[in-house]
Motif scaffolding. Sequence first.
Motif, PDB file in Angstrom:
ATOM      1  N   LEU A  25     -32.375  15.279 -43.629  1.00 33.07           N
ATOM      2  CA  LEU A  25     -32.696  13.884 -43.363  1.00 33.07           C
ATOM      3  C   LEU A  25     -32.430  13.620 -41.893  1.00 33.07           C
ATOM      4  O   LEU A  25     -31.357  13.948 -41.382  1.00 33.07           O
ATOM      5  N   GLU A  26     -33.426  13.061 -41.195  1.00 34.83           N
ATOM      6  CA  GLU A  26     -33.268  12.698 -39.793  1.00 34.83           C
ATOM      7  C   GLU A  26     -33.462  11.198 -39.653  1.00 34.83           C
ATOM      8  O   GLU A  26     -34.382  10.628 -40.247  1.00 34.83           O
ATOM      9  N   ILE A  27     -32.613  10.560 -38.862  1.00 31.76           N
ATOM     10  CA  ILE A  27     -32.705   9.121 -38.644  1.00 31.76           C
ATOM     11  C   ILE A  27     -32.793   8.878 -37.144  1.00 31.76           C
ATOM     12  O   ILE A  27     -31.912   9.301 -36.385  1.00 31.76           O
ATOM     13  N   ALA A  28     -33.866   8.210 -36.720  1.00 32.39           N
ATOM     14  CA  ALA A  28     -34.059   7.962 -35.290  1.00 32.39           C
ATOM     15  C   ALA A  28     -34.891   6.691 -35.117  1.00 32.39           C
ATOM     16  O   ALA A  28     -35.758   6.391 -35.942  1.00 32.39           O
ATOM     17  N   PRO A  29     -34.578   5.919 -34.065  1.00 29.13           N
ATOM     18  CA  PRO A  29     -33.480   6.128 -33.118  1.00 29.13           C
ATOM     19  C   PRO A  29     -32.167   5.579 -33.670  1.00 29.13           C
ATOM     20  O   PRO A  29     -32.166   4.713 -34.542  1.00 29.13           O
ATOM     21  N   SER A  30     -31.089   6.068 -33.174  1.00 31.67           N
ATOM     22  CA  SER A  30     -29.774   5.535 -33.515  1.00 31.67           C
ATOM     23  C   SER A  30     -28.908   5.624 -32.262  1.00 31.67           C
ATOM     24  O   SER A  30     -28.705   6.731 -31.736  1.00 31.67           O
ATOM     25  N   PRO A  31     -28.493   4.463 -31.753  1.00 33.67           N
ATOM     26  CA  PRO A  31     -28.639   3.127 -32.332  1.00 33.67           C
ATOM     27  C   PRO A  31     -30.065   2.585 -32.192  1.00 33.67           C
ATOM     28  O   PRO A  31     -30.830   3.040 -31.360  1.00 33.67           O
ATOM     29  N   PHE A  32     -30.391   1.583 -33.039  1.00 35.49           N
ATOM     30  CA  PHE A  32     -31.642   0.846 -32.895  1.00 35.49           C
ATOM     31  C   PHE A  32     -31.304  -0.640 -32.840  1.00 35.49           C
ATOM     32  O   PHE A  32     -30.218  -1.062 -33.264  1.00 35.49           O
ATOM     33  N   VAL A  54     -24.412  -6.354 -36.419  1.00 35.35           N
ATOM     34  CA  VAL A  54     -24.327  -5.065 -35.744  1.00 35.35           C
ATOM     35  C   VAL A  54     -23.237  -4.239 -36.407  1.00 35.35           C
ATOM     36  O   VAL A  54     -22.294  -4.774 -37.011  1.00 35.35           O
ATOM     37  N   GLY A  55     -23.375  -2.919 -36.309  1.00 33.55           N
ATOM     38  CA  GLY A  55     -22.369  -2.059 -36.898  1.00 33.55           C
ATOM     39  C   GLY A  55     -22.963  -0.751 -37.371  1.00 33.55           C
ATOM     40  O   GLY A  55     -24.143  -0.449 -37.142  1.00 33.55           O
ATOM     41  N   VAL A  56     -22.124   0.025 -38.049  1.00 30.80           N
ATOM     42  CA  VAL A  56     -22.540   1.319 -38.583  1.00 30.80           C
ATOM     43  C   VAL A  56     -22.952   1.132 -40.040  1.00 30.80           C
ATOM     44  O   VAL A  56     -22.227   0.512 -40.830  1.00 30.80           O
ATOM     45  N   TYR A  57     -24.114   1.690 -40.396  1.00 29.95           N
ATOM     46  CA  TYR A  57     -24.615   1.628 -41.765  1.00 29.95           C
ATOM     47  C   TYR A  57     -24.850   3.045 -42.267  1.00 29.95           C
ATOM     48  O   TYR A  57     -25.159   3.960 -41.486  1.00 29.95           O
ATOM     49  N   VAL A  58     -24.677   3.225 -43.559  1.00 31.30           N
ATOM     50  CA  VAL A  58     -24.853   4.537 -44.179  1.00 31.30           C
ATOM     51  C   VAL A  58     -26.140   4.527 -44.998  1.00 31.30           C
ATOM     52  O   VAL A  58     -26.352   3.633 -45.832  1.00 31.30           O
ATOM     53  N   VAL A  59     -26.988   5.521 -44.742  1.00 30.87           N
ATOM     54  CA  VAL A  59     -28.255   5.660 -45.459  1.00 30.87           C
ATOM     55  C   VAL A  59     -28.094   6.749 -46.511  1.00 30.87           C
ATOM     56  O   VAL A  59     -27.770   7.901 -46.186  1.00 30.87           O
ATOM     57  N   VAL A  81     -26.330   5.374 -39.391  1.00 29.56           N
ATOM     58  CA  VAL A  81     -27.189   4.818 -38.361  1.00 29.56           C
ATOM     59  C   VAL A  81     -26.488   3.604 -37.772  1.00 29.56           C
ATOM     60  O   VAL A  81     -25.795   2.858 -38.483  1.00 29.56           O
ATOM     61  N   VAL A  82     -26.648   3.401 -36.460  1.00 30.37           N
ATOM     62  CA  VAL A  82     -25.988   2.295 -35.774  1.00 30.37           C
ATOM     63  C   VAL A  82     -27.011   1.200 -35.500  1.00 30.37           C
ATOM     64  O   VAL A  82     -28.048   1.445 -34.870  1.00 30.37           O
ATOM     65  N   LEU A  83     -26.715  -0.010 -35.982  1.00 31.38           N
ATOM     66  CA  LEU A  83     -27.536  -1.185 -35.699  1.00 31.38           C
ATOM     67  C   LEU A  83     -26.880  -1.925 -34.543  1.00 31.38           C
ATOM     68  O   LEU A  83     -25.714  -2.333 -34.635  1.00 31.38           O
ATOM     69  N   ALA A  84     -27.616  -2.085 -33.451  1.00 28.24           N
ATOM     70  CA  ALA A  84     -27.071  -2.738 -32.255  1.00 28.24           C
ATOM     71  C   ALA A  84     -27.936  -3.936 -31.904  1.00 28.24           C
ATOM     72  O   ALA A  84     -29.041  -4.117 -32.423  1.00 28.24           O
ATOM     73  N   ARG A  85     -27.429  -4.764 -31.010  1.00 24.37           N
ATOM     74  CA  ARG A  85     -28.186  -5.926 -30.552  1.00 24.37           C
ATOM     75  C   ARG A  85     -27.628  -6.327 -29.192  1.00 24.37           C
ATOM     76  O   ARG A  85     -26.403  -6.291 -28.992  1.00 24.37           O
ATOM     77  N   PRO A  86     -28.492  -6.692 -28.228  1.00 23.17           N
ATOM     78  CA  PRO A  86     -27.979  -7.082 -26.908  1.00 23.17           C
ATOM     79  C   PRO A  86     -27.023  -8.261 -27.012  1.00 23.17           C
ATOM     80  O   PRO A  86     -27.188  -9.151 -27.857  1.00 23.17           O
ATOM     81  N   LEU A  87     -26.015  -8.259 -26.149  1.00 25.83           N
ATOM     82  CA  LEU A  87     -25.071  -9.373 -26.116  1.00 25.83           C
ATOM     83  C   LEU A  87     -25.738 -10.599 -25.511  1.00 25.83           C
ATOM     84  O   LEU A  87     -26.502 -10.508 -24.551  1.00 25.83           O
ATOM     85  N   ASP A  88     -25.489 -11.777 -26.079  1.00 25.09           N
ATOM     86  CA  ASP A  88     -26.055 -13.025 -25.550  1.00 25.09           C
ATOM     87  C   ASP A  88     -25.399 -13.373 -24.217  1.00 25.09           C
ATOM     88  O   ASP A  88     -24.238 -13.096 -23.983  1.00 25.09           O
TER      89      ASP A  88
END
Length: 573
Positions: free
Chosen positions: A471-478, A542-547, A566-573
């Motif tokens: 299993l490949e997950i990309a991109p990480s972070p997204f 945002v944070g780490v999620y397990v698939v 997989v890492v879910l990220a988001r730009p800081l406001d």
Amino acid sequence: SEGRATFAVAPGAVPDPRDVVVNELWYAPADPALEFVEVFNRSDEPFDLSAFRLADARREETVIANSPVLLGPGEHAVLVRDSAAFAARFPEGEDVIEVSPWPALNNGGDAAVLFFGSRENRAEIDAVPYEPSWGGSDTTSLARRDPAGPSARATNFASSTASAGATPGRQNAVFERDLDAPRPVFARRVLRAESTFAVTFSEPLDVATVDPADFAVGGRAPVSAQVERDGRRVRLPFDSVPNGQTLTVRGVADLTGNTLSEEDGVPVAFVAEPYAERPPGELVVNEILYDPLDDDFDDRPNQPEYVEILNPTERRLALAGYFLTDRPDEDGEADTLAVGRPRASIPPGGYAVAYAADAPLEEAFPETGFADSTAVTLLPVDRSSLGLTNSGGLVALHRPDGALLDSVFYRPEWQSEAVEGGDGRALERIVPLGPSNRASNWQTASAESGGTPGRSNGAAPPPESTPSASLEIAPSPFSPDGDGIDDVVFIRYALEASVSLARVRIYDSRGREVYEREAELAGREGQIVWKGRSESGDRLNVGVYVVLFEALDADGGSVETFKEAVVLARPLD
């Protein structure tokens, strides 16, 4: 008397067919008195025009001259309806012959025919059966390009480009000697006839030079070669379907005698296959702009509505006769929009863009470089709109026989939250062979111009690798923030064996399930898209999620299981 000899001077030779040709005619002048027919002697012999007769399509003949008038080799003669009117219009013209009664030339199509000999013993020397589509108008004559070329083919005629609108008694302004051999310009497999191909040439062929042994697909020759009525298309039936994607030909000649001596080839455009169980088929609706910018005062180019079609196969696919439909009404009737044009096709991995021609596509989306791209086929539709509604609708792509290739029921809710409605932003498909009607497989175009017609979508998946049982997950972070950069994550799987179903479960850092999806599998490898939202469509932190990926057998039992973070990220406001 003694020392004298008497000679009989022949008034001219007897012409062979097309020794003298109709070289120019003005059949639709604003003043009918200006009608004329110019003839040209392309032989090496002189001919007496008093032995010729002029006729129209009804073959009602008129003697051209009542006394001998020699037409020498390479000379023109201008036959006119009214010599006084003609002299006023062309004061510097050559001497003319007024023919009476004049065989009036019909504006809607007719023929100018030359006969030689008496009415009882005549021979047709030349005939030009013109149509308005050949050229000519109320301001320009219809002129022959090459006197040695065919008389009954539109390809050898055009509207005069002379400033006076015609060149009576002189070489035509459109004169161009045909020295080029005919070449194949388009080949296709015939719909509903798998073992029959058709090829179109650049000009009409001499039927006597067409031999099936000179044609081939995949190294095999057809059983016959049937020249169609226009002389440019040849139908090639094979005894079985040949393997090959290029049609080759040699040895054919045009009507002027130019022969294709060296083998030439052209890619074959195949018929796109419809889907067997679920869309898409071999052609994919890949991008939709349904709410274009059309403000004349916003300092931005107006956009046309468009539908982009992708060919994800390794074969060139034909487009002639293809059409789009929208949602059927209560009687099952749907609006039909023809988008495929003759000889149109899409190369492997290439695109076709059907767009409303009311706004210029090239100005609105200059990044594609349409003029220099060989991967894009443009399909302009002569209307101001394709009928795509801003509230959502159906875009269905059909073959000429009605077979459905792809069907997308788009919705404005598929757009990013940062976009109000469509707002000049196209919807882009993420995975070309992914589900056509799943919101997770579509997202808002991130390109500055609002779309990517004719080039790769901004949401295209990363290059594929070929892992074994993984299993490949990309991109990480997204970062699913709607900026078009890493907005989705691709969950790519490779299995030991083919199974029928996959289940994806995603958990947050506290072990709570936030997303679940089941998908039918079509093979051992594939990918699933996640947009970083919960099952109910809510944005996640945002944070780490397990698939957790499970491949299931027909009874629902787990066959293979994989787990990746997989890492879910988001730009800081």
